[in-house]
Scaffold this motif. Structure first.
Motif, short mmCIF file in Angstrom:
data_model
loop_
_atom_site.label_atom_id
_atom_site.label_comp_id
_atom_site.label_asym_id
_atom_site.label_seq_id
_atom_site.Cartn_x
_atom_site.Cartn_y
_atom_site.Cartn_z
N ALA A 157 0.77 -1.29 -0.06
CA ALA A 157 -0.07 0.05 -0.15
C ALA A 157 1.08 1.33 -0.10
O ALA A 157 1.90 1.36 0.89
N SER A 158 0.44 2.26 -0.77
CA SER A 158 1.21 3.41 -0.81
C SER A 158 0.74 4.30 0.00
O SER A 158 -0.31 4.44 0.56
N GLY A 159 1.73 5.28 0.65
CA GLY A 159 1.22 6.44 1.57
C GLY A 159 2.49 7.21 1.82
O GLY A 159 3.42 6.78 1.53
N VAL A 160 1.91 8.44 2.53
CA VAL A 160 2.96 9.44 2.89
C VAL A 160 3.72 8.85 4.32
O VAL A 160 4.90 9.12 4.41
N ASP A 161 3.03 7.86 4.83
CA ASP A 161 3.73 7.26 6.02
C ASP A 161 2.85 5.95 6.10
O ASP A 161 1.86 5.56 5.67
N GLU A 162 3.32 5.19 7.11
CA GLU A 162 2.87 3.91 7.45
C GLU A 162 1.02 3.82 8.04
O GLU A 162 0.55 2.93 7.31
N ALA A 163 1.00 4.67 8.75
CA ALA A 163 -0.44 5.01 9.23
C ALA A 163 -1.44 5.35 7.86
O ALA A 163 -2.39 4.66 7.97
N GLU A 164 -1.13 6.02 7.16
CA GLU A 164 -1.70 6.48 5.91
C GLU A 164 -1.95 5.15 5.23
O GLU A 164 -3.23 4.88 4.74
N ALA A 165 -1.17 4.41 4.93
CA ALA A 165 -0.96 3.05 3.99
C ALA A 165 -1.93 1.90 4.97
O ALA A 165 -2.96 1.59 4.14
N VAL A 166 -1.90 2.08 6.16
CA VAL A 166 -2.92 1.20 6.82
C VAL A 166 -4.18 1.50 6.77
O VAL A 166 -5.16 0.66 6.66
N ARG A 167 -4.39 3.18 6.86
CA ARG A 167 -6.09 3.35 6.93
C ARG A 167 -6.34 3.32 5.40
O ARG A 167 -7.78 2.70 5.26
N GLU A 168 -5.76 3.50 4.23
CA GLU A 168 -6.16 3.07 3.13
C GLU A 168 -6.44 1.78 2.84
O GLU A 168 -7.40 1.18 2.15
N THR A 169 -5.58 0.74 3.18
CA THR A 169 -5.71 -0.52 3.11
C THR A 169 -7.02 -1.00 3.89
O THR A 169 -7.80 -1.74 3.27
N VAL A 170 -7.13 -0.66 5.00
CA VAL A 170 -8.49 -1.15 5.83
C VAL A 170 -9.72 -0.70 5.14
O VAL A 170 -10.65 -1.44 4.99
N ALA A 171 -9.57 0.65 4.67
CA ALA A 171 -10.81 1.27 3.86
C ALA A 171 -11.23 0.55 2.88
O ALA A 171 -12.14 -0.10 2.50
N ILE A 172 -10.14 0.14 1.88
CA ILE A 172 -10.36 -0.69 0.66
C ILE A 172 -10.83 -1.94 1.03
O ILE A 172 -11.69 -2.44 0.19
N LEU A 173 -10.20 -2.55 1.94
CA LEU A 173 -10.78 -4.18 2.34
C LEU A 173 -12.20 -3.88 2.89
O LEU A 173 -13.01 -4.92 2.41
N LYS A 174 -12.52 -3.01 3.53
CA LYS A 174 -13.85 -2.84 4.00
C LYS A 174 -14.72 -2.85 2.68
O LYS A 174 -15.92 -3.36 2.81
N GLN A 175 -14.38 -2.09 1.76
CA GLN A 175 -15.15 -1.83 0.36
C GLN A 175 -15.40 -3.17 -0.10
O GLN A 175 -16.52 -3.31 -0.96
N ALA A 176 -14.24 -3.83 -0.07
CA ALA A 176 -14.31 -5.26 -0.87
C ALA A 176 -15.15 -6.25 -0.03
O ALA A 176 -15.40 -7.48 -0.59
N GLY A 177 -15.58 -5.92 1.19
CA GLY A 177 -16.52 -6.92 1.84
C GLY A 177 -15.73 -7.74 2.92
O GLY A 177 -16.26 -8.58 3.27
N LEU A 178 -14.46 -7.38 3.14
CA LEU A 178 -13.80 -8.30 4.06
C LEU A 178 -13.77 -7.35 5.47
O LEU A 178 -14.15 -6.40 5.70
N GLN A 179 -13.49 -8.04 6.64
CA GLN A 179 -13.62 -7.58 7.89
C GLN A 179 -12.12 -7.69 8.44
O GLN A 179 -11.72 -8.53 9.25
#
Length: 109
Positions: free
Chosen positions: A33-55
């Protein structure tokens, strides 16, 4: 600040219509995951996975390419290519998804 790509290990639990095998208790995903820092990469990853129906239930960061090389990790070309794609597309790439079963958790007792 420049975007970097972070390697993340994400554990997901079960959700309706998640596409996992019926007898699985969840899954482990390797994501880039890309991000300006790891926290942003984690937030984006969690959001995308939730959109994909994962928990998502737990995310473990394993650093950037440079950090992983400094730790002595051997990074195959295929993995580097996925990291480059994540950076170029400002995206989250799911590189691997392994279903987890009850017996995968028994070793933690």
């Amino acid at each position: 600040m420049a975007q970097q790509v972070y390697t993340l290990l994400v554990q997901v639990g079960r959700a309706a219509d998640d596409g996992l095998p019926d007898d699985a208790d969840g899954a482990a995903l390797v994501c880039y995951a890309s991000g300006v820092d790891e926290a942003e990469a984690v937030r984006e990853t969690v959001a995308i996975l939730k959109q994909a129906g994962l928990q998502p239930v737990e995310v473990t960061g394993h650093g950037t390419l440079d950090e992983r090389i400094a730790e002595g990790h051997d990074i195959p070309d295929e993995e580097r290519e996925l990291m480059e794609r994540a950076l170029a597309e400002n995206a989250v790439i799911v590189a691997q998804m392994e279903p987890l079963y009850d017996e995968d958790f028994d070793d933690e007792d």
